[in-house]
Design a protein around this motif. Structure first.
Motif, short mmCIF file in Angstrom:
data_model
loop_
_atom_site.label_atom_id
_atom_site.label_comp_id
_atom_site.label_asym_id
_atom_site.label_seq_id
_atom_site.Cartn_x
_atom_site.Cartn_y
_atom_site.Cartn_z
N GLY A 102 0.59 -0.84 0.10
CA GLY A 102 0.13 -0.22 0.42
C GLY A 102 0.42 1.19 -0.66
N SER A 103 1.77 1.52 0.70
CA SER A 103 3.12 2.81 1.09
C SER A 103 3.19 2.52 -0.37
CB SER A 103 3.59 2.32 1.88
OG SER A 103 4.44 1.33 1.79
N VAL A 104 4.01 1.23 -1.20
CA VAL A 104 5.02 1.58 -2.05
C VAL A 104 4.19 2.66 -3.25
CG1 VAL A 104 5.85 0.21 -3.67
CG2 VAL A 104 6.44 -0.55 -1.97
N THR A 105 2.51 1.52 -3.45
CA THR A 105 1.80 2.14 -4.65
C THR A 105 1.12 3.63 -4.31
OG1 THR A 105 0.57 0.16 -5.14
CG2 THR A 105 -0.64 1.88 -5.41
N TYR A 106 0.92 3.90 -3.10
CA TYR A 106 0.90 5.74 -2.81
C TYR A 106 2.06 6.72 -3.17
CZ TYR A 106 -3.66 5.07 -0.43
OH TYR A 106 -5.05 4.61 -0.09
N LEU A 107 3.14 6.32 -2.88
CA LEU A 107 4.25 6.90 -3.42
C LEU A 107 4.74 6.55 -4.97
CD1 LEU A 107 6.86 8.25 -2.48
CD2 LEU A 107 7.57 5.97 -2.22
N GLU A 108 4.15 6.52 -5.58
CA GLU A 108 3.86 5.97 -6.67
C GLU A 108 2.62 7.28 -7.61
OE1 GLU A 108 6.23 4.83 -8.91
OE2 GLU A 108 7.55 3.86 -7.24
N GLN A 109 1.79 6.45 -7.14
CA GLN A 109 0.87 7.60 -6.98
C GLN A 109 1.30 9.20 -7.09
OE1 GLN A 109 -2.09 7.10 -8.98
NE2 GLN A 109 -2.76 8.58 -9.06
N SER A 110 1.64 9.24 -6.01
CA SER A 110 2.56 10.38 -5.72
C SER A 110 2.92 11.35 -6.18
CB SER A 110 2.78 10.33 -3.65
OG SER A 110 3.42 11.97 -3.66
N LYS A 111 4.03 10.32 -6.80
CA LYS A 111 4.93 10.54 -7.83
C LYS A 111 4.35 11.08 -9.25
CE LYS A 111 8.77 8.34 -5.52
NZ LYS A 111 10.06 7.34 -6.46
N ILE A 112 3.04 10.35 -9.38
CA ILE A 112 2.62 10.74 -10.66
C ILE A 112 2.05 11.69 -10.65
CG2 ILE A 112 0.54 10.10 -12.02
CD1 ILE A 112 2.06 6.77 -11.76
#
Length: 161
Positions: free
Chosen positions: A58-68
């Motif tokens: 979940g944290s990895v996915t949220y971080l990637e979405q934040s970068k996008i």
């Protein structure tokens, strides 16, 4: 002298305008690129991928979405996703450390442990006084081609009549 005074008065206005225009990217660098990325890396170092997979991924996915979102200049949403990534990464790290120390059991939710299963008789059927009964008939009509029938179902659960 008049020229210097005007210049000195303009400096705070120019600085304020420059900071206001750049708040998004500077806030992103601090909150997402630094804090959230570090928290996810710490969770990975704590073996959270194996010991707390939901929180870690979940944290990895949220971080990637934040970068996008940052790439689309969606600063506020990017900060929110970065903050959530940081929270999940910290939780993943905490759970991973607890599981490695043996302070927390890891089990799938919704799966009964052997001591939670209902008692069974020797023939594999569950024992107990709960009754369930039912009757069902099935059939149907496919239209022009063929089969005809009807559907009836009656179910009683819990011993009622």
């Amino acid at each position: 002298m008049l020229r210097t005074t005007r210049f000195v008065k303009l400096i705070p206005i120019v600085v304020a305008a420059a900071c206001t225009a750049g708040c998004g990217p500077f806030g992103y660098l601090k909150k997402v690129a630094k804090e959230s990325t570090r928290a996810v890396a710490d969770a990975e170092a704590a073996q959270a991928e194996d010991n707390a997979p939901y929180e870690y991924w979940g944290s990895v996915t949220y971080l990637e979405q934040s970068k996008i979102l940052m790439g689309y200049s969606e600063y506020e949403r990017s900060f929110d996703y970065g903050e959530r990534a940081k929270q999940l990464a910290e939780e993943a790290k905490k759970k991973a450390e607890m599981r490695r120390k043996g302070q927390m059991d890891q089990r799938a939710e919704g799966v009964a442990t052997p001591d939670e299963l209902p008692a069974t008789t020797g023939d594999g059927k569950a024992s107990g006084d709960g009754k369930a009964s039912g009757d069902a008939k099935a059939g149907g009509s496919t239209g022009a081609g063929g089969a005809k029938g009807e559907v009836k179902a009656g179910v009683s659960v819990g011993g009622g009549k």
